[in-house]
Motif scaffolding. Structure first.
Motif, PDB file in Angstrom:
ATOM      1  N   UNK A   1      39.844  64.592  40.929  1.00 59.44           N
ATOM      2  CA  UNK A   1      40.348  63.286  40.503  1.00 59.44           C
ATOM      3  C   UNK A   1      40.482  62.313  41.666  1.00 59.44           C
ATOM      4  N   UNK A   2      40.163  62.775  42.897  1.00 58.73           N
ATOM      5  CA  UNK A   2      40.295  61.866  44.037  1.00 58.73           C
ATOM      6  C   UNK A   2      39.237  60.775  44.015  1.00 58.73           C
ATOM      7  N   UNK A   3      38.086  61.084  43.459  1.00 59.67           N
ATOM      8  CA  UNK A   3      36.997  60.105  43.469  1.00 59.67           C
ATOM      9  C   UNK A   3      37.345  58.806  42.775  1.00 59.67           C
ATOM     10  N   UNK A   4      37.933  58.840  41.558  1.00 59.92           N
ATOM     11  CA  UNK A   4      38.284  57.578  40.919  1.00 59.92           C
ATOM     12  C   UNK A   4      39.218  56.733  41.767  1.00 59.92           C
ATOM     13  N   UNK A   5      40.178  57.370  42.457  1.00 68.09           N
ATOM     14  CA  UNK A   5      41.113  56.611  43.291  1.00 68.09           C
ATOM     15  C   UNK A   5      40.383  55.960  44.450  1.00 68.09           C
ATOM     16  N   UNK A   6      39.445  56.697  45.071  1.00 65.99           N
ATOM     17  CA  UNK A   6      38.686  56.132  46.186  1.00 65.99           C
ATOM     18  C   UNK A   6      37.837  54.962  45.710  1.00 65.99           C
ATOM     19  N   UNK A   7      37.211  55.127  44.567  1.00 67.26           N
ATOM     20  CA  UNK A   7      36.400  54.051  44.015  1.00 67.26           C
ATOM     21  C   UNK A   7      37.236  52.812  43.773  1.00 67.26           C
ATOM     22  N   UNK A   8      38.427  52.987  43.252  1.00 68.16           N
ATOM     23  CA  UNK A   8      39.300  51.856  42.989  1.00 68.16           C
ATOM     24  C   UNK A   8      39.750  51.196  44.283  1.00 68.16           C
ATOM     25  N   UNK A   9      40.063  51.980  45.296  1.00 65.70           N
ATOM     26  CA  UNK A   9      40.456  51.399  46.582  1.00 65.70           C
ATOM     27  C   UNK A   9      39.288  50.616  47.196  1.00 65.70           C
ATOM     28  N   UNK A  10      38.082  51.175  47.037  1.00 66.04           N
ATOM     29  CA  UNK A  10      36.914  50.476  47.561  1.00 66.04           C
ATOM     30  C   UNK A  10      36.730  49.135  46.869  1.00 66.04           C
ATOM     31  N   UNK A  11      36.892  49.149  45.547  1.00 62.14           N
ATOM     32  CA  UNK A  11      36.781  47.895  44.804  1.00 62.14           C
ATOM     33  C   UNK A  11      37.853  46.912  45.244  1.00 62.14           C
ATOM     34  N   UNK A  12      39.038  47.457  45.509  1.00 64.11           N
ATOM     35  CA  UNK A  12      40.154  46.598  45.873  1.00 64.11           C
ATOM     36  C   UNK A  12      39.929  45.954  47.240  1.00 64.11           C
ATOM     37  N   UNK A  13      39.400  46.738  48.189  1.00 62.18           N
ATOM     38  CA  UNK A  13      39.244  46.238  49.556  1.00 62.18           C
ATOM     39  C   UNK A  13      37.953  45.440  49.752  1.00 62.18           C
ATOM     40  N   UNK A  14      36.901  45.847  49.053  1.00 64.38           N
ATOM     41  CA  UNK A  14      35.601  45.230  49.326  1.00 64.38           C
ATOM     42  C   UNK A  14      35.077  44.368  48.180  1.00 64.38           C
ATOM     43  N   UNK A  15      35.713  44.477  47.039  1.00 68.90           N
ATOM     44  CA  UNK A  15      35.273  43.660  45.903  1.00 68.90           C
ATOM     45  C   UNK A  15      36.268  42.558  45.636  1.00 68.90           C
TER      46      UNK A  15
ATOM     47  N   UNK B   1      45.360  44.035  28.944  1.00 68.09           N
ATOM     48  CA  UNK B   1      44.388  45.020  29.402  1.00 68.09           C
ATOM     49  C   UNK B   1      44.999  45.957  30.442  1.00 68.09           C
ATOM     50  N   UNK B   2      44.931  47.258  30.212  1.00 64.51           N
ATOM     51  CA  UNK B   2      45.539  48.235  31.116  1.00 64.51           C
ATOM     52  C   UNK B   2      44.895  48.213  32.492  1.00 64.51           C
ATOM     53  N   UNK B   3      43.591  47.988  32.548  1.00 61.87           N
ATOM     54  CA  UNK B   3      42.895  47.944  33.842  1.00 61.87           C
ATOM     55  C   UNK B   3      43.393  46.766  34.686  1.00 61.87           C
ATOM     56  N   UNK B   4      43.636  45.647  34.032  1.00 60.18           N
ATOM     57  CA  UNK B   4      44.117  44.480  34.763  1.00 60.18           C
ATOM     58  C   UNK B   4      45.563  44.685  35.226  1.00 60.18           C
ATOM     59  N   UNK B   5      46.362  45.345  34.422  1.00 57.99           N
ATOM     60  CA  UNK B   5      47.730  45.641  34.876  1.00 57.99           C
ATOM     61  C   UNK B   5      47.676  46.527  36.120  1.00 57.99           C
ATOM     62  N   UNK B   6      46.800  47.498  36.100  1.00 59.12           N
ATOM     63  CA  UNK B   6      46.645  48.411  37.240  1.00 59.12           C
ATOM     64  C   UNK B   6      46.274  47.639  38.507  1.00 59.12           C
ATOM     65  N   UNK B   7      45.253  46.798  38.436  1.00 57.10           N
ATOM     66  CA  UNK B   7      44.794  46.076  39.622  1.00 57.10           C
ATOM     67  C   UNK B   7      45.831  45.069  40.104  1.00 57.10           C
ATOM     68  N   UNK B   8      46.540  44.420  39.189  1.00 56.06           N
ATOM     69  CA  UNK B   8      47.574  43.474  39.603  1.00 56.06           C
ATOM     70  C   UNK B   8      48.705  44.179  40.329  1.00 56.06           C
ATOM     71  N   UNK B   9      49.014  45.411  39.972  1.00 54.00           N
ATOM     72  CA  UNK B   9      50.026  46.175  40.699  1.00 54.00           C
ATOM     73  C   UNK B   9      49.531  46.486  42.110  1.00 54.00           C
ATOM     74  N   UNK B  10      48.284  46.941  42.226  1.00 51.40           N
ATOM     75  CA  UNK B  10      47.742  47.267  43.534  1.00 51.40           C
ATOM     76  C   UNK B  10      47.674  46.043  44.436  1.00 51.40           C
ATOM     77  N   UNK B  11      47.428  44.888  43.876  1.00 54.62           N
ATOM     78  CA  UNK B  11      47.353  43.662  44.668  1.00 54.62           C
ATOM     79  C   UNK B  11      48.730  43.096  45.000  1.00 54.62           C
ATOM     80  N   UNK B  12      49.775  43.584  44.336  1.00 57.49           N
ATOM     81  CA  UNK B  12      51.107  43.050  44.571  1.00 57.49           C
ATOM     82  C   UNK B  12      51.424  41.823  43.746  1.00 57.49           C
TER      83      UNK B  12
END
Length: 575
Positions: free
Chosen positions: A1-15, A260-271
């Motif tokens: 399950x580590x891969x999805x987290x890495x992918x999300x961090x990559x999207x967060x930092x580089x996308x 949207x659950x995905x948007x809630x997730x990303x907004x939390x990661x972004x602060x």
């Protein structure tokens, strides 16, 4: 399950373009406003806590809705006479600092706190409380709907199984002094005090109450927070300067809508938000890997299918039995709910210990049996409109569209003619489909228990059955006739076509169970009621859902409640 987290961090930092778009989606009319826009003034008084919900709030009058997204906000503004202990659900002092109960269990005398003040500066008095009781009484005399049901339970009249009229539970109230209130009951009630803890019974400023019992505008209360603004998508609450208790650690709360659950997730990661409700099943592990706290609530909710007993397709009890046996509830749990969610054998959560062991045969998935029952019934391929919400996440239904798709596929395979009826949360009348669409067939729905008693579940689920035709039921020929439907070995053609239980007989049994002081007798009574509910089959229980709250890095203390009505005055976070 580590891969999805890495992918999300990559999207967060580089996308950055992607994440910026997701964050900005929380600023649109459907998802909220820009969190930075309203934080400046309140930060000096304390940090602003930004909380994202998965469904839109259409009203802040707690009497005009049963939706938890609205109640979560109004509960920060309004206080009840008695509150529910967050751990036990038992009544605890709130605006009533104490109470006494007469020996016969009929008279309750509440002593009010002396220094409670509404946020407009006016004092809470015994007359203020009487005005609220009059409001509840008026709503209890209004037509029965899911919204008015809490008030019908205490202040409405009902019909007994023999057709006679029964009076309301609360039949008198008065103010013996400026600081005390007395309510007199028609019968002893185990659930009375607990029912008063639900958000619907939050006390409002009397001048805001209309003649019909509803509010003229936004709620004004005595709680720790007061409403600063609300645009239909984002509600901003600030500290109530008149609050008598310890000042909350927060300067303000922003309730944002992000369906949207995905948007809630990303907004939390972004602060962009500090916490959000309704963590998606796939996000639990990535959040944990990234160091975000996720608290799960105890399963005190239910997802279910409501059946229109007035629909011609469902007059034959065998059709309703076929519905109950056609649904693979285990597949629903595995596909859409987090760990800890269980299929529901009835409508009363396990903590009450009233499960009837032979109930499993009523709702257990058995496609062959469902097809046999349907072929033996009077069902003639009538079209059945099936209503379900879309574009939102709820504690009871994290993915309504997906859950509907599984259920409808099951029903079609069993032989039903299903017509999809998707609706948006903001569509007029959708909070009470059974009232606004009297020709509906089925409804995918769910809710959170508002107080710690079985009546919080049974009366809500049974409300649409109040309008069922009398032909749906018949008198019980023997004491055993109210038991659960026959086992699968019995020929489908010999199954009874009418229920031996009725809405009136079940409600009368609930009232009688509510008088029991002995816990063993009380549990046995509710086991029998479970049998009657399964016999009538006006609804099909699906699951007892578990839901979670994710917290951002600034949050230090957040306490979840099984009812989803969390007390935000106890939240602490870094400035």
């Amino acid at each position: 399950m580590a891969a999805p987290a890495l992918t999300r961090r990559t999207l967060l930092h580089y996308g950055s373009l992607l994440t910026a778009g997701l964050a900005l989606s929380a600023c649109s009319p459907s998802t909220g406003v820009d969190p930075a826009a309203s934080a400046s003034a309140t930060e000096s008084a304390g940090p602003t806590f930004r909380f994202a919900q998965g469904a839109q709030v259409l009203t802040l009058d707690p009497a005009a809705t049963y939706r938890v997204e609205s109640h979560r906000i109004s509960a920060q503004i309004l206080e009840p006479l008695v509150r529910a202990d967050v751990n036990t659900g038992e009544p605890a002092p709130s605006l009533a600092k104490s109470w006494e109960i007469s020996e016969d269990g009929l008279t309750y005398t509440f002593t009010l706190v002396e220094n409670a003040t509404f946020s407009d500066g006016s004092q809470l008095t015994a007359d203020s409380v009487l005005a609220n009781i009059e409001r509840w009484s008026r709503l209890g005399k209004a037509p029965l709907t899911r919204m008015t049901q809490p008030f019908h339970q205490l202040f409405g009249t009902s019909q007994a199984a023999d057709g006679s009229q029964l009076g309301s539970l609360v039949n008198n109230w008065s103010a013996p002094s400026d600081t005390s209130i007395t309510l007199v009951l028609a019968r002893p009630s185990r659930s009375f005090l607990k029912a008063l803890t639900q958000p619907a019974y939050g006390l409002v400023l009397p001048s805001t109450i209309r003649a019909d019992g509803y509010l003229t505008g936004s709620p004004v209360g005595t709680g720790a927070f007061t409403l600063s603004s609300w645009d239909g998508s984002t509600a901003v609450l600030t500290r109530n300067s008149s609050y008598r208790g310890q000042a909350p650690g927060l300067g303000a709360i922003e309730f944002l809508t992000i369906p949207d659950a995905e948007k809630r997730y990303y907004n939390l990661l972004e602060g962009s938000i500090d916490a959000y409700d309704q963590v998606a099943l796939k996000d639990y592990v990535p959040l944990a890997l990234d160091g975000y706290a996720v608290q799960s609530r105890d399963p005190y909710a239910i997802a279910y299918i409501g059946i229109n007993l007035s629909h011609p397709a469902f007059d034959d009890a065998r059709v309703r039995q076929a519905l109950a046996r056609a649904i693979d509830r285990t597949a629903i749990v595995e596909a859409y709910y987090p760990q800890g969610t269980n299929t529901a054998p009835d409508f009363i959560p396990a903590l009450f210990q009233v499960k009837k062991e032979d109930m499993t045969q009523v709702y257990t998935y058995n496609l062959t049996r469902a097809q046999e029952l349907l072929r033996a019934s009077t069902y003639a391929n009538q079209a059945i409109d099936f209503y379900y919400p879309v574009n939102l996440s709820l504690p009871s239904l994290p993915s309504p569209e997906g859950i509907y798709s599984l259920i409808s596929a099951n029903l079609v395979e069993a032989g039903f003619n299903i017509v999809p009826k998707p609706y948006r949360w903001s569509d007029a009348g959708t909070e009470d489909v059974s009232t606004t669409h009297p020709d509906y067939g089925l409804e995918l729905t769910g809710f959170i228990g508002a107080f710690r008693d079985p009546t919080a579940f049974l009366r809500h689920v049974l409300t649409p059955a109040a309008s069922a035709p009398t032909t749906i039921s018949q008198a019980s020929p023997s004491p055993s006739a109210s038991a659960s439907p026959s086992p699968t070995s019995t020929a489908a053609a010999s199954e009874p076509t009418k229920a031996t239980a009725s809405y009136a007989s079940i409600c009368q049994a609930i009232d009688e169970a509510d008088t029991h002081t002995d816990i063993v007798e009380w549990r046995e009574a509710y086991k029998d009621i479970n049998n009657q509910v399964a016999n009538l089959l006006s609804a099909i229980p699906l699951v007892y859902p578990v839901s979670g709250v994710a917290q951002g890095q600034r949050v230090r203390t957040y306490t979840v409640s099984a009812t989803c009505i969390d007390d935000f005055s106890t939240v602490h976070m870094d400035d």
